[in-house]
Design a protein around this motif. Structure first.
Motif, PDB file in Angstrom:
ATOM      1  N   MET A   1       0.814  -1.082  -0.095  1.00  0.00           N
ATOM      2  CA  MET A   1      -0.069   0.001  -0.118  1.00  0.00           C
ATOM      3  C   MET A   1       0.988   1.204   0.021  1.00  0.00           C
ATOM      4  SD  MET A   1      -2.943   1.182   2.876  1.00  0.00           S
ATOM      5  CE  MET A   1      -4.001   0.264   2.240  1.00  0.00           C
ATOM      6  N   ASN A   2       0.750   1.994  -1.049  1.00  0.00           N
ATOM      7  CA  ASN A   2       1.461   3.455  -0.849  1.00  0.00           C
ATOM      8  C   ASN A   2       0.784   4.238   0.015  1.00  0.00           C
ATOM      9  OD1 ASN A   2      -0.620   5.062  -2.241  1.00  0.00           O
ATOM     10  ND2 ASN A   2       0.250   4.229  -4.315  1.00  0.00           N
ATOM     11  N   GLU A   3       1.567   5.522  -0.176  1.00  0.00           N
ATOM     12  CA  GLU A   3       1.304   6.450   0.851  1.00  0.00           C
ATOM     13  C   GLU A   3      -0.149   7.055   0.756  1.00  0.00           C
ATOM     14  OE1 GLU A   3       3.758   8.438  -1.967  1.00  0.00           O
ATOM     15  OE2 GLU A   3       4.126   6.620  -0.881  1.00  0.00           O
ATOM     16  N   GLN A   4      -0.475   7.355  -0.563  1.00  0.00           N
ATOM     17  CA  GLN A   4      -1.862   7.870  -0.975  1.00  0.00           C
ATOM     18  C   GLN A   4      -3.073   7.024  -0.578  1.00  0.00           C
ATOM     19  OE1 GLN A   4      -2.122  10.957  -1.716  1.00  0.00           O
ATOM     20  NE2 GLN A   4      -0.082  11.369  -1.863  1.00  0.00           N
ATOM     21  N   GLN A   5      -2.942   5.563  -0.717  1.00  0.00           N
ATOM     22  CA  GLN A   5      -3.823   4.750  -0.246  1.00  0.00           C
ATOM     23  C   GLN A   5      -4.043   4.646   1.172  1.00  0.00           C
ATOM     24  OE1 GLN A   5      -1.794   1.600  -2.614  1.00  0.00           O
ATOM     25  NE2 GLN A   5      -3.480   1.261  -3.859  1.00  0.00           N
ATOM     26  N   LEU A   6      -2.808   4.783   1.889  1.00  0.00           N
ATOM     27  CA  LEU A   6      -2.969   4.637   3.399  1.00  0.00           C
ATOM     28  C   LEU A   6      -3.732   5.947   3.823  1.00  0.00           C
ATOM     29  CD1 LEU A   6      -1.978   3.667   6.057  1.00  0.00           C
ATOM     30  CD2 LEU A   6       0.150   5.116   5.995  1.00  0.00           C
ATOM     31  N   ILE A   7      -3.327   7.238   3.320  1.00  0.00           N
ATOM     32  CA  ILE A   7      -3.870   8.585   3.721  1.00  0.00           C
ATOM     33  C   ILE A   7      -5.289   8.244   3.651  1.00  0.00           C
ATOM     34  CG2 ILE A   7      -4.202  10.907   3.135  1.00  0.00           C
ATOM     35  CD1 ILE A   7      -1.078  11.092   2.565  1.00  0.00           C
ATOM     36  N   ARG A   8      -5.942   7.581   2.279  1.00  0.00           N
ATOM     37  CA  ARG A   8      -7.363   7.348   2.052  1.00  0.00           C
ATOM     38  C   ARG A   8      -8.099   6.577   3.089  1.00  0.00           C
ATOM     39  NH1 ARG A   8      -6.877   5.105  -2.671  1.00  0.00           N
ATOM     40  NH2 ARG A   8      -7.319   2.900  -1.803  1.00  0.00           N
ATOM     41  N   ASP A   9      -7.238   5.462   3.575  1.00  0.00           N
ATOM     42  CA  ASP A   9      -7.811   4.516   4.318  1.00  0.00           C
ATOM     43  C   ASP A   9      -7.896   5.303   5.823  1.00  0.00           C
ATOM     44  OD1 ASP A   9      -8.101   2.989   2.554  1.00  0.00           O
ATOM     45  OD2 ASP A   9      -6.768   1.288   3.579  1.00  0.00           O
ATOM     46  N   LEU A  10      -6.663   6.024   6.244  1.00  0.00           N
ATOM     47  CA  LEU A  10      -6.868   6.644   7.471  1.00  0.00           C
ATOM     48  C   LEU A  10      -7.966   7.449   7.686  1.00  0.00           C
ATOM     49  CD1 LEU A  10      -2.819   7.314   7.900  1.00  0.00           C
ATOM     50  CD2 LEU A  10      -4.413   6.077   9.536  1.00  0.00           C
ATOM     51  N   ARG A  11      -8.142   8.531   6.551  1.00  0.00           N
ATOM     52  CA  ARG A  11      -9.069   9.451   6.503  1.00  0.00           C
ATOM     53  C   ARG A  11     -10.646   8.655   6.428  1.00  0.00           C
ATOM     54  NH1 ARG A  11      -6.443  13.731   2.243  1.00  0.00           N
ATOM     55  NH2 ARG A  11      -4.907  14.542   3.893  1.00  0.00           N
ATOM     56  N   ALA A  12     -10.820   7.536   5.832  1.00  0.00           N
ATOM     57  CA  ALA A  12     -12.133   6.831   6.053  1.00  0.00           C
ATOM     58  C   ALA A  12     -12.270   6.227   7.217  1.00  0.00           C
ATOM     59  CB  ALA A  12     -11.813   5.870   4.831  1.00  0.00           C
ATOM     60  N   THR A  13     -11.304   5.776   7.898  1.00  0.00           N
ATOM     61  CA  THR A  13     -11.395   4.791   9.099  1.00  0.00           C
ATOM     62  C   THR A  13     -11.258   5.927  10.425  1.00  0.00           C
ATOM     63  OG1 THR A  13     -10.263   2.998   7.948  1.00  0.00           O
ATOM     64  CG2 THR A  13     -10.579   2.918  10.249  1.00  0.00           C
ATOM     65  N   PHE A  14     -10.436   6.682  10.178  1.00  0.00           N
ATOM     66  CA  PHE A  14     -10.361   7.602  11.325  1.00  0.00           C
ATOM     67  C   PHE A  14     -10.361   9.118  10.854  1.00  0.00           C
ATOM     68  CE2 PHE A  14      -7.393   4.100  12.036  1.00  0.00           C
ATOM     69  CZ  PHE A  14      -8.167   3.540  13.096  1.00  0.00           C
ATOM     70  N   PRO A  15     -11.862   9.591  10.948  1.00  0.00           N
ATOM     71  CA  PRO A  15     -12.022  10.861  10.315  1.00  0.00           C
ATOM     72  C   PRO A  15     -11.485  11.884  11.007  1.00  0.00           C
ATOM     73  CG  PRO A  15     -14.018   9.768  10.823  1.00  0.00           C
ATOM     74  CD  PRO A  15     -12.860   8.768  10.927  1.00  0.00           C
ATOM     75  N   LYS A  16     -11.364  11.796  12.389  1.00  0.00           N
ATOM     76  CA  LYS A  16     -10.760  12.958  13.300  1.00  0.00           C
ATOM     77  C   LYS A  16      -9.453  13.052  13.089  1.00  0.00           C
ATOM     78  CE  LYS A  16     -14.508  13.309  16.635  1.00  0.00           C
ATOM     79  NZ  LYS A  16     -14.780  13.121  18.031  1.00  0.00           N
ATOM     80  N   LEU A  17      -8.684  12.188  12.593  1.00  0.00           N
ATOM     81  CA  LEU A  17      -7.138  12.182  12.537  1.00  0.00           C
ATOM     82  C   LEU A  17      -7.035  12.871  11.551  1.00  0.00           C
ATOM     83  CD1 LEU A  17      -4.829  10.428  13.838  1.00  0.00           C
ATOM     84  CD2 LEU A  17      -4.848   8.990  11.848  1.00  0.00           C
ATOM     85  N   ASN A  18      -5.935  14.044  11.759  1.00  0.00           N
ATOM     86  CA  ASN A  18      -5.407  14.908  10.983  1.00  0.00           C
ATOM     87  C   ASN A  18      -4.159  13.924  10.155  1.00  0.00           C
ATOM     88  OD1 ASN A  18      -4.258  16.943   9.368  1.00  0.00           O
ATOM     89  ND2 ASN A  18      -3.869  18.205  11.103  1.00  0.00           N
ATOM     90  N   VAL A  19      -4.070  13.655   8.823  1.00  0.00           N
ATOM     91  CA  VAL A  19      -3.174  13.185   8.157  1.00  0.00           C
ATOM     92  C   VAL A  19      -2.635  14.107   7.035  1.00  0.00           C
ATOM     93  CG1 VAL A  19      -3.639  10.951   8.668  1.00  0.00           C
ATOM     94  CG2 VAL A  19      -4.711  11.779   6.909  1.00  0.00           C
ATOM     95  N   GLU A  20      -1.503  13.822   6.599  1.00  0.00           N
ATOM     96  CA  GLU A  20      -0.985  14.578   5.261  1.00  0.00           C
ATOM     97  C   GLU A  20       0.310  13.642   4.898  1.00  0.00           C
ATOM     98  OE1 GLU A  20       1.766  18.287   6.716  1.00  0.00           O
ATOM     99  OE2 GLU A  20      -0.410  18.549   7.376  1.00  0.00           O
ATOM    100  N   PHE A  21       0.647  13.978   3.734  1.00  0.00           N
ATOM    101  CA  PHE A  21       1.730  13.267   3.000  1.00  0.00           C
ATOM    102  C   PHE A  21       3.130  14.178   3.479  1.00  0.00           C
ATOM    103  CE2 PHE A  21       5.065  13.153  -0.452  1.00  0.00           C
ATOM    104  CZ  PHE A  21       5.313  11.723  -0.280  1.00  0.00           C
ATOM    105  N   ASP A  22       4.093  13.414   4.137  1.00  0.00           N
ATOM    106  CA  ASP A  22       5.019  14.129   4.667  1.00  0.00           C
ATOM    107  C   ASP A  22       5.837  13.411   5.199  1.00  0.00           C
ATOM    108  OD1 ASP A  22       6.571  16.464   5.537  1.00  0.00           O
ATOM    109  OD2 ASP A  22       5.657  16.804   7.384  1.00  0.00           O
ATOM    110  N   TYR A  23       7.324  13.694   4.970  1.00  0.00           N
ATOM    111  CA  TYR A  23       8.506  12.964   5.488  1.00  0.00           C
ATOM    112  C   TYR A  23       9.476  14.048   6.010  1.00  0.00           C
ATOM    113  CZ  TYR A  23      11.204   9.418   7.561  1.00  0.00           C
ATOM    114  OH  TYR A  23      12.140   8.500   8.332  1.00  0.00           O
ATOM    115  N   PRO A  24       9.461  14.443   7.120  1.00  0.00           N
ATOM    116  CA  PRO A  24      10.310  15.497   7.248  1.00  0.00           C
ATOM    117  C   PRO A  24      11.831  15.319   7.441  1.00  0.00           C
ATOM    118  CG  PRO A  24       9.442  15.107   9.423  1.00  0.00           C
ATOM    119  CD  PRO A  24       8.791  13.987   8.302  1.00  0.00           C
ATOM    120  N   PHE A  25      12.329  14.077   7.651  1.00  0.00           N
ATOM    121  CA  PHE A  25      13.735  13.583   7.856  1.00  0.00           C
ATOM    122  C   PHE A  25      14.639  13.540   6.522  1.00  0.00           C
ATOM    123  CE2 PHE A  25      10.907  11.623  11.278  1.00  0.00           C
ATOM    124  CZ  PHE A  25      11.221  12.405  12.306  1.00  0.00           C
ATOM    125  N   SER A  26      14.063  13.303   5.710  1.00  0.00           N
ATOM    126  CA  SER A  26      14.640  12.963   4.404  1.00  0.00           C
ATOM    127  C   SER A  26      13.646  12.809   3.146  1.00  0.00           C
ATOM    128  CB  SER A  26      15.200  11.589   4.316  1.00  0.00           C
ATOM    129  OG  SER A  26      16.029  11.323   3.149  1.00  0.00           O
TER     130      SER A  26
END
Length: 112
Positions: A1-26
């Motif tokens: 599962m790629n990050e876009q699919q994960l974001i979609r699943d997170l938003r659908a399953t946990f609508p109050k969770l604030n999610v975004e594509f980001d990786y600040p370390f590299s």
């Protein structure tokens, strides 16, 4: 599962969770940044993230059910900063083997 699919699943399953594509370390790695307040809970009513929860329900502040949910999708979660977390893809078998080979090489040549 790629990050876009994960974001979609997170938003659908946990609508109050604030999610975004980001990786600040590299820039060469992928991650999904998450923030949640205590009202963002699992089905058992406990918060997804709680630094002060007991080990019976949380590991390093992450609800064990949420960690398992991510793991089934090929991801794990690490703390990113106070109140923020980052989902990161689990390593592939090739990455695990390469890491093990590096560890073995260091262990074999290290006199300590």
């Amino acid at each position: 599962m790629n990050e876009q699919q994960l974001i979609r699943d997170l938003r659908a399953t946990f609508p109050k969770l604030n999610v975004e594509f980001d990786y600040p370390f590299s820039t060469e790695l992928v991650g999904v940044a998450m923030r949640a307040d205590p009202s963002t809970t699992m089905p058992d009513g406990l918060p997804i993230f709680d630094d002060y929860a007991g080990v019976e329900t949380h590991d390093d502040g992450v609800h064990s059910g949420f960690a398992a949910w991510l793991h089934r999708r090929g991801w794990y979660v690490e703390p990113y900063g106070y109140g923020s977390w980052c989902a990161i893809p689990l390593p592939t078998q090739e990455e695990i083997e390469r890491y093990a080979a590096c560890q073995s090489a260091v262990s074999d040549d290290c006199p300590f």
